[in-house]
Design a protein around this motif. Structure first.
Motif, short mmCIF file in Angstrom:
data_model
loop_
_atom_site.label_atom_id
_atom_site.label_comp_id
_atom_site.label_asym_id
_atom_site.label_seq_id
_atom_site.Cartn_x
_atom_site.Cartn_y
_atom_site.Cartn_z
N MET A 206 29.32 22.40 0.38
CA MET A 206 30.72 21.98 0.58
C MET A 206 30.97 20.59 0.00
O MET A 206 30.29 19.63 0.38
CB MET A 206 31.04 21.99 2.08
CG MET A 206 30.90 23.38 2.70
SD MET A 206 31.38 23.42 4.45
CE MET A 206 30.04 22.49 5.15
N PHE A 207 31.95 20.49 -0.91
CA PHE A 207 32.20 19.23 -1.61
C PHE A 207 33.50 18.55 -1.18
O PHE A 207 33.67 17.36 -1.38
CB PHE A 207 32.27 19.46 -3.13
CG PHE A 207 30.99 20.00 -3.72
CD1 PHE A 207 29.76 19.79 -3.10
CD2 PHE A 207 31.01 20.69 -4.93
CE1 PHE A 207 28.58 20.27 -3.66
CE2 PHE A 207 29.83 21.17 -5.49
CZ PHE A 207 28.61 20.97 -4.86
N GLY A 208 34.44 19.31 -0.68
CA GLY A 208 35.74 18.72 -0.35
C GLY A 208 36.68 19.78 0.15
O GLY A 208 36.28 20.91 0.45
N ILE A 209 37.96 19.41 0.22
CA ILE A 209 38.95 20.34 0.77
C ILE A 209 40.26 20.17 -0.01
O ILE A 209 40.57 19.07 -0.48
CB ILE A 209 39.14 20.07 2.28
CG1 ILE A 209 39.78 21.26 3.00
CG2 ILE A 209 39.93 18.80 2.53
CD1 ILE A 209 39.52 21.24 4.49
N THR A 210 40.98 21.27 -0.21
CA THR A 210 42.28 21.16 -0.87
C THR A 210 43.40 21.33 0.17
O THR A 210 43.24 22.12 1.11
CB THR A 210 42.45 22.18 -2.01
OG1 THR A 210 43.80 22.11 -2.49
CG2 THR A 210 42.17 23.61 -1.56
N PRO A 211 44.49 20.61 0.01
CA PRO A 211 45.62 20.80 0.94
C PRO A 211 46.46 22.03 0.58
O PRO A 211 47.40 22.36 1.31
CB PRO A 211 46.43 19.53 0.73
CG PRO A 211 46.14 19.11 -0.67
CD PRO A 211 44.71 19.51 -0.93
N MET A 212 46.11 22.70 -0.52
CA MET A 212 46.98 23.75 -1.05
C MET A 212 46.53 25.14 -0.58
O MET A 212 45.50 25.65 -1.04
CB MET A 212 46.92 23.67 -2.58
CG MET A 212 47.74 24.71 -3.28
SD MET A 212 47.48 24.61 -5.07
CE MET A 212 47.79 26.32 -5.48
N PRO A 213 47.29 25.78 0.35
CA PRO A 213 46.91 27.13 0.79
C PRO A 213 46.89 28.09 -0.40
O PRO A 213 47.73 28.00 -1.31
CB PRO A 213 48.01 27.52 1.77
CG PRO A 213 48.62 26.23 2.21
CD PRO A 213 48.50 25.30 1.03
N ILE A 214 45.91 29.00 -0.41
CA ILE A 214 45.81 29.98 -1.50
C ILE A 214 45.94 31.41 -0.98
O ILE A 214 45.86 32.36 -1.73
CB ILE A 214 44.49 29.81 -2.28
CG1 ILE A 214 43.28 29.94 -1.34
CG2 ILE A 214 44.47 28.47 -2.99
CD1 ILE A 214 41.96 30.07 -2.08
N TYR A 215 46.09 31.53 0.34
CA TYR A 215 46.28 32.86 0.96
C TYR A 215 47.15 32.66 2.19
O TYR A 215 46.88 31.78 3.01
CB TYR A 215 44.94 33.45 1.36
CG TYR A 215 45.03 34.68 2.25
CD1 TYR A 215 45.41 35.92 1.73
CD2 TYR A 215 44.76 34.60 3.62
CE1 TYR A 215 45.51 37.04 2.54
CE2 TYR A 215 44.85 35.73 4.44
CZ TYR A 215 45.23 36.94 3.90
OH TYR A 215 45.32 38.05 4.70
#
Lengths: 291, 322
Positions: A206-215
């Motif tokens: 695990m490297f990070g997290i995106t704020p952008m939902p993809i589902y």
């Protein structure tokens, strides 16, 4: 290498285009699945492209498995000669690297990791010969990624890094899979990057997290109103590092329905890409930035 | 009308015959694990065979009906009671408004199917009412039912109280359970001896057995044919470049414990597979409890197609009763 065909029981035909991962293998898989779609073979109910292989599901009450095999094989010759060119999308995805949520999770499952003394980023940077985590993040976000498969669970993209093979980031999966991964974690296993579309089990670093939902099964997210899954095979992704403020702002924008991921249409030619990878990537980035 | 959930059971979900067409995006077909039992329950209460019912695993729910209803319970053997009075399985029975449906301990099998005349009328998501909890999709708010939920029921259909499915038409896994398998996919990755062992050994269902997949233990580990791992596959000999997974496919991570993917399968991943359970035997897996002794039986495609025809004929015989 010729394609390898095998039945998955009486309802599936499984086709391996190559044992090794490469963009050539992916394009073979994509042109085969496109060809099969266009052929409209009766009784075929699902066509699933993967990284270097694909699978089709059929109803054997409608068509005999041998006939499916014959019809798919008939497409092979034309499909492998198809131009490796697609019109696709390039999309910029913000990533908050080294975020507190994946950090908390990786600490919680540390005994399942190869290197219990550091973080997943420390480990990945070290074994890929980067001097620091910052250098590693620069490499991770410095080149685009190619979505070579959508699946595992709900709309999760597998992404192949668009650099020469010797520069590709490679990491093993966790020794034992975690039972928890934060939703929208940006992960990596083998040579593939991924974004966890939902919270759940996982084995990728695990490297990070995106704020952008993809589902979004509720389809309330502004850019998921037409369909609940964001990614399609062939999409090109460019990660953009953001800090905590950038992340929080994007989360708020998503909630208020005003987050619009930068997306541009782009023509991708595999041969041109391979002739000059860095130059081609610079052009792709230019398209993304509206140049 | 509605059904009030007083106690949900262990993991009770709304299921129909599934949502084909989205596996290429990682959204599985889902639907009843034991399709024949769901179809039979629906037919008994006058529904279309593919109407949505409740699938309950190991422990039945406690449900209060707000209106008169015709109900049928099929699948696993689990004593059925209405206000404490036992009711027959695989048979349509009437429930009056205010009465409570309960279940005693499981006696055999794993999953019961509860059909109500009119069907469970939750919204359709991607063409199906089936619950896919991992993706919070379909069913009752995308999850297993919980105490306090009120499940909507569709328009009541005409049904005959006391109508029953004869014992001979009910299909149950044997002991040991035999599951027919077509070898293939990455079968070539294991040695000939390992392939023989796999079909010779007796396996047992492991506790990790759910709608996504059933894990098995007890057989000898599989030996691999040596090779240099392909680029992108990962270092373990059981790894492949992540590919699609067929429903019913048998993956063996590390060569030790086979996992059969079922209705809520992950659509792909990086473990090699040695073959696929035939479509006619998928229902049986849904009725297997942990520790069930299991034998895998090698068959070819023609045998798989014949088994599929036999199963379709059985469903045809059930339909002919109505």
């Amino acid at each position: 290498m010729p394609m390898r065909y095998s039945f998955g029981g009486d309802e599936h035909l499984f086709v391996e285009c190559s044992e090794d991962m490469s963009l050539e293998a992916f394009f073979n898989s994509l042109s085969m699945t496109t060809g099969i779609k266009e052929a409209g073979i009766k009784g075929v109910t699902e066509i699933c492209p993967a990284n270097a292989s694909f699978q089709i599901k059929f109803n054997p009450d409608v068509i005999h498995p041998d006939d499916v095999l014959r019809e798919v094989k008939a497409i092979e010759a034309a499909a492998t000669k198809a131009e490796p060119v697609i019109t696709t999308r390039i999309v910029e995805i913000p990533v908050f690297y080294n975020d507190p949520w994946t950090h908390e999770t990786l600490m919680r499952f540390r005994e399942r990791h190869q290197d219990p003394t550091g973080t997943d980023l420390d480990y990945a940077a070290r074994i890929n010969n980067y001097a620091s985590v910052d250098e590693f993040i620069k490499a991770h976000s410095g080149s685009p990624w190619f979505v070579s498969m959508v699946g595992f669970v709900s709309g999760l993209p597998f992404m192949y890094q668009m650099v020469e093979r010797k520069r590709q980031i490679q990491v093993p999966k966790y020794l034992r899979p975690r039972t928890d991964t934060p939703r929208l974690t940006v992960g990596h296993g083998g040579c593939f990057g991924c974004i966890y579309s939902v919270r759940g089990a996982g084995g990728y670093q695990m490297f990070g997290i995106t704020p952008m939902p993809i589902y979004d099964p509720t389809q309330k997210t502004s850019y998921l109103k037409d369909f609940m899954v964001f990614f399609r095979p062939g999409d090109i992704v460019k990660f953009k590092p953001v800090d905590r403020d950038g992340y929080d702002q994007a989360v708020e924008d998503v909630d208020k329905g005003r987050f619009a991921p930068p997306i541009r249409e782009v023509r991708f030619d595999l041969r041109e890409f391979q002739n000059d990878i860095d130059g081609y990537n610079a052009k792709l980035e230019g398209v993304l930035n509206g140049h | 009308m509605a059904i009030k959930v007083i106690h949900p059971g262990l993991a009770t979900t709304v299921q129909d015959l599934g949502r084909p067409g989205y596996f290429h995006l990682g959204i599985p077909e889902g639907g009843a694990m034991d399709r024949l039992s769901l179809k039979a329950a629906n037919l008994l209460v006058g529904n279309d065979e593919g109407a949505a019912g409740l699938e309950a695993v190991f422990i039945g729910p406690k449900l209060e009906f707000t209106q008169d209803a015709m109900v049928a319970v099929t699948g696993a053997e689990m004593p059925i009671k209405v206000d404490g009075v036992e009711q027959p399985g695989w048979t349509a029975f009437a429930v009056k408004a205010g009465q409570v449906l309960t279940f005693d301990f499981l006696k055999g099998g794993a999953r019961i199917y509860i059909a109500v005349s009119g069907g469970i009328d939750v919204p359709i998501a991607l063409g199906s009412r089936s619950t896919y909890p991992i993706g919070a999709l379909g069913g009752f708010h995308g999850r297993a039912i919980a105490a306090g939920d009120e499940l909507p029921v569709g328009e009541v259909r005409k049904a005959t109280e006391g109508k029953t499915i004869p014992e001979a038409l009910r299909r149950r896994p044997g002991m040991p359970t035999e599951l027919r398998v077509v070898p293939g996919l990455y079968w070539h990755r294991i040695t000939e001896q390992a392939g023989r062992n796999f079909f010779e050994d007796e396996w047992k269902v492991a506790p990790e057995a759910d709608r996504m997949g059933y894990r098995f233990r007890g057989g000898r580990p599989l030996d691999f044919v040596a090779r240099e791992q392909p680029f992108g596959a990962g270092s373990d000999p059981s790894n492949i470049v992540d590919s699609c997974y067929p429903y019913g496919s048998i993956q063996v991570p590390g060569g030790t414990e086979p996992i059969i993917l079922h209705r809520d399968a992950v659509s792909g991943g990086g473990y090699f597979m040695i073959g696929t359970v035939i479509s006619a035997d998928m229902d049986l897996i849904g009725q297997m409890q942990p520790h069930t002794p299991t034998r895998f039986v090698k068959v070819d495609i023609e045998a798989a197609l014949q088994a599929r025809k036999d199963r379709a004929a059985l469903v045809g015989q059930i339909k002919a009763l109505f």
